[in-house]
Scaffold this active site. Structure first.
Site, short mmCIF file in Angstrom:
data_model
loop_
_atom_site.label_atom_id
_atom_site.label_comp_id
_atom_site.label_asym_id
_atom_site.label_seq_id
_atom_site.Cartn_x
_atom_site.Cartn_y
_atom_site.Cartn_z
N ASP A 290 1.05 -1.23 0.08
CA ASP A 290 -0.05 -0.01 -0.02
C ASP A 290 0.96 1.12 -0.07
O ASP A 290 2.04 1.05 0.31
CB ASP A 290 -0.81 0.00 1.21
C1 BGC Z 1 -4.98 3.09 0.22
C2 BGC Z 1 -5.02 2.46 -1.01
C3 BGC Z 1 -4.94 3.14 -2.37
C4 BGC Z 1 -3.58 4.06 -2.23
C5 BGC Z 1 -3.40 4.74 -3.41
C6 BGC Z 1 -3.71 4.16 0.23
O1 BGC Z 1 -3.71 5.12 1.15
O2 BGC Z 1 -4.94 2.80 1.41
O3 BGC Z 1 -6.17 1.74 -0.76
O4 BGC Z 1 -4.80 2.27 -3.15
O5 BGC Z 1 -3.53 4.55 -1.19
O6 BGC Z 1 -4.03 5.58 -3.54
#
Ligand code: BGC
Length: 766
Positions: A279
């Site tokens: 993530d």
């Molecule tokens: C989130 C993810 C997301 C990623 C990219 C993170 O803060 O937890 O679910 O895909 O950001 O935007």
């Protein structure tokens, strides 16, 4: 042979003097040469660049390392290109409810790049219709592809462990079986377009409070049976292109640094063949991440690349490990539209997708109450629409799960388009409130944490009474919204004093005139119902239905679509009834360092049913405008061997066409382990049945459905004894049962000893 030797000589020369020595035109190219040949010739720096994305302009996380290729402004990340090997960059974009990209581009004022907001995951799961969810996936995937995206960072599929989790709207259910099958359907639909998915957040990202560092302390059994099981089903049934590890730790280790999780379980046990990415900025130690099998670090930072290079040089990271990570990233790239040089149009068929979104939304709405057939509405009625939600719906949650849309359809419009007559005096009050609020709270594309909702105006008694005089029926909308970065507060579960007062005033005024009041819930997670639901005639749970919200709600209220959704999450009487109420979101409360899952396997209905705790609306519950009876339950055998087939016939015995969701629960003997009173092991939905029509549904029970995870033996074991199949219209409304026997205890599967908690968890036991 000659070629191999030639390549080896060249490779050695290359490693000695650097890549300029290799004749450019002879370099192996991705797609034409085995990836292993390319990897042999890559410099360490190139390898490090392939496993860390192109970076992101983001304050506080250091410099950008490679310019994100900028093809799709607003996309969340990219992978690096290396042109000398023919390796293109690829584009990763959020998110679960639709393509989240910028609607406008610099220097290009003639075009817009809006996307479809699909109904949120919780609504889609409430349809209990995997064929429908796959269909949504097919449309969604087309949009992903036509906007030039290689991987959509979706679906989100964490277990809804506690109703306050701010991102529950993105997720499917409290139950792993529903979550796993829904995610698989979505992945199969999206990937049928030749684009990729990233199921997330693997695993146990069940709260937003201190999500980047919280240590989720979970027993091996609860992990295996709930938090991993949904991912296991999705991986095995759909082979997603990528998996996104989560931010949190489980039992002391960041998931992105856990070899147990990403290699032993995900790859060795489940056979996952794809790539794992972090993530965004997740985890701490890039070297540990490489070793764990977390192949791609997103969005990528210079220090991560340097740490990887240093670790190979000083011998703390075996280059073979890095090579394997690189290989997986390259194999992923090979599958992408970018690699195939797909000429995307930037003009997906938004119109047909809107229709699909509307139909899916209507099919996942849940009719919770309908006293004296208050619904469907009578044709052309005069409707008094109360609540901002009737004029400005909450179409989805916030954060990376939000979508920037060209328009939204409000209920007021949806109803008036099909002949209903909304009260104009009320409309004036609400519209001016929305306009006034916009001045102080301009709309933003991505809001983290608790989002702003336009406050409800205070209505005067005369406004309410004149509507009750003049209109035929009242419709009152209650809204909630939440999103990435913050959990909901307990107060958010309960109606505010203002909401209660207003709902009571409206209800009383309409009832005094012998007229009915309908509540529409425009929410992303459970709210308290007990204190007010008896004062209203009908309740439609519309969830957060995507951009066609008002049309879809009007379809159901008018009876154009029979409500066929059922709850995939429990609505408890009070917050304290949640099995994790005491331990969520962990300690210390302001910034939880750890969260102990002491409810063990008793999440959702597993808890409410086993411990006989009354709910407002149980898991699996939902009404329809028609009635269904169940008959002819048959098991393929009286004793289990290898698998069991179950059939049941459903008949529409009511007056209108409709679909019915049928659930199969299984009660297992309690020999060695304690067990929930029943667990969902199958579900199905009939086709649209005319009054009087029947359909026979078939379910298959495999050995793993019988088994529980025995921690001492690290195995899934099905105890010998009597198993009861319970066919339910909800988890509390079991219509038919039949039993079968398992003659001998079965060891269904032997797993690794993995992700072991370092502390004793005092788990709830039956
Ligand atoms: C989130 C993810 C997301 C990623 C990219 C993170 O803060 O937890 O679910 O895909 O950001 O935007």
């Amino acid at each position: 042979m000659e070629t191999v030797q030639f390549r080896q000589v060249i490779a050695v020369a290359f490693l000695l003097v650097g890549h300029t020595a290799f004749p450019q035109e002879k370099l192996p190219q991705l797609g034409h040469a085995p990836v292993s040949e390319i990897i042999k010739l890559m410099t360490l720096k190139e390898k490090a660049s392939i496993v860390a994305g192109t970076g992101m302009r983001f304050q506080g996380h250091g410099a950008v390392i490679g310019e994100a290729d900028g093809r799709v402004p607003g996309a969340a990340g990219n992978t690096m290109s290396i042109t000398r090997f023919g390796i293109p960059g690829t584009v990763l974009s959020d998110g679960p409810a639709g393509v989240r990209i910028d609607p406008f581009r610099k220097g290009d004022s003639t075009k817009s790049y809006y996307a479809t907001a699909w109904p949120v995951g919780t609504l889609l799961a409430s349809s209990w219709d995997t064929a429908l969810v796959k269909k949504v996936g097919v449309g969604f995937g087309n949009e992903i592809k036509e906007y030039g995206i290689d991987v959509i960072l979706a679906p989100g599929m964490n277990i809804q462990r506690n109703l306050l989790n701010g991102r529950n709207f993105e997720y499917f259910s409290e139950d792993p079986y529903v979550s796993g099958y829904m995610a698989a359907a979505m992945v199969n639909g999206i990937q049928s377009n030749g684009v990729g998915t990233s199921i997330k957040h693997f695993a146990a990202n069940n709260q937003e409070s201190n999500r980047n560092a919280v240590n989720a302390i979970i027993s091996e059994r609860a992990l295996r049976e709930l938090y991993l099981r949904s991912f296991e089903i999705a991986v095995k049934r759909s082979q997603p292109t990528t998996v996104m590890s989560s931010y949190n730790k489980i039992n002391g280790t960041y998931t992105s640094e856990s070899n147990d999780l990403l290699t032993k379980i995900l790859r060795e046990e489940w056979g996952f063949k794809g790539m794992v990415m972090t993530d965004w900025f997740g985890g701490k130690d890039p070297v540990a991440q490489m070793k764990a099998g977390n192949d791609l670090l997103e969005p990528g930072t210079p220090w991560q690349q340097q740490a990887i290079i240093d670790a190979v040089k000083n011998g703390t990271l075996d280059v073979k490990v890095l090579d394997q990570n690189v290989e997986r990233v390259l194999l992923y790239i090979l599958k992408t539209p970018s690699f195939r040089k797909y000429q995307y149009s930037n003009t997906p068929d938004l119109k047909s997708h809107a229709t699909l979104s509307r139909n899916a939304a209507a099919d996942g709405m849940v009719l919770l109450k309908n006293d004296n057939s208050a619904l469907p509405l009578t044709k052309n009625q005069k409707v008094a629409l109360f609540g901002i939600g009737c004029y400005k719906p909450v179409i989805g949650g916030t954060g990376s799960g939000a979508v920037v849309v060209a328009y939204t359809v409000a209920l007021e419009k949806g109803l008036s388009q099909i002949g209903y007559v909304p009260d104009t005096a009320l409309k004036t009050i609400y519209v001016s409130q929305i306009k006034a609020d916009l001045k102080t709270h301009p709309e933003k594309n991505m809001v983290l944490g608790s989002p702003h909702l336009v406050p409800e105006p205070e209505l005067r008694a005369t406004d309410i009474n004149s509507a009750a005089d003049h209109d035929d029926i009242g419709i009152f909308t209650i809204r909630r919204n939440a999103g990435e970065g913050a959990d909901r507060k307990v107060e958010d579960f309960y109606l505010s004093e203002a909401e209660k007062t207003q709902l009571k005033a409206v209800g009383d005024a309409f009832h005094a005139k012998g007229k009915k009041i309908i509540v529409v819930l425009n929410i992303g997670g459970a709210i308290e119902m007990e204190s007010w639901s008896k004062n209203v005639d009908a309740i439609l749970l519309a969830w957060q239905p995507g951009l066609e919200a008002g049309n879809a709600i009007a379809d159901v209220l008018s009876g154009g679509v029979d409500p066929s959704g059922k709850l995939a999450t429990t609505f408890p009487v009070k917050y304290e009834d949640e099995p994790s109420a005491k331990s969520f979101p962990g300690t210390p409360a302001n910034r939880p360092a750890e969260s102990i899952y002491d409810e063990g396997i008793y999440v959702g209905y597993r808890y409410f049913n086993t411990f006989s705790v009354k709910t407002s609306y149980p898991f699996g519950y939902g009404l329809s405008y028609t009635k269904f009876t169940y008959s002819n339950l048959k098991l393929s055998a009286v004793a289990f061997s290898k698998k069991m087939t179950v059939t049941v016939t459903v008949t529409n015995t009511g007056k209108v066409v409709g679909k019915e969701v049928v659930q199969l629960y299984l009660s297992a003997p309690h020999k060695t382990l304690d067990k929930p009173s029943e667990e969902l092991k199958g579900f199905g939905k009939t086709r649209l049945l005319q009054p009087g029509a029947s359909q026979t549904l078939t379910f298959t029970i495999d050995p793993k459905n019988l088994a529980s995870f025995n921690t001492e033996k690290s195995s899934w074991i099905a105890d010998a004894g009597k198993y009861t199949v319970k066919i339910g219209a909800s988890s509390e409304d079991i219509r038919m049962t039949k039993s079968f026997a398992l003659a001998k205890t079965l060891i269904v599967e032997k797993d690794h000893k993995a992700i072991v908690p370092q502390v004793t968890i005092k788990e709830l036991k039956n």
